[in-house]
Design a protein around this motif. Structure first.
Motif: not given
Length: 125
Positions: A17, A86, A13
């Protein structure tokens, strides 16, 4: 030469992202998704991100890095900005790299798992 490249990550995950954001300005999107892997590319997946029990240990001195083709200087800048916003780490701000060539415009980041990445645009001379 290469059909595709696969890398292992500890947290899928977190990688999703990061790579969704970092690769979007370069024209690469997530084309395949499962609970064990992600596939990115322009038309077909060429970069596979796989959940791994033992990802490669980051080693800044290994010489390993992956370079993505960018369509413009702006896309190189957006790659760098999105990547660092990010979970990535700056490893070389966007700019001309005269030590490589006068046309070499690039930016460098390290992804959340320690992989060194580059976005490169061949500037017109």
């Amino acid at each position: 030469m290469f059909h595709h490249v696969s890398i292992g990550v500890a947290d899928l995950e977190r990688a999703r992202k990061f790579y969704d954001a970092a690769l979007e300005p370069l024209g690469y999107t997530r084309l395949s998704t499962s609970d064990r892997w992600l596939g990115y590319g322009a038309e077909d997946p060429k970069l596979w991100i796989k959940l791994a029990e033992r990802p490669v240990v980051p080693d800044m001195e290994s010489g390993l890095h992956f370079c993505f083709v960018a369509g413009s200087e702006e896309s190189v800048r957006a790659f760098h900005a999105n990547a660092t916003a990010n979970g990535g780490t700056d490893n070389g701000e966007p700019g001309v790299r005269p030590e490589y060539a006068s046309f070499y415009y690039a930016a460098f980041v390290i992804d959340p798992d320690g992989y060194r990445l580059e976005a490169f645009f061949h500037r017109p001379e």
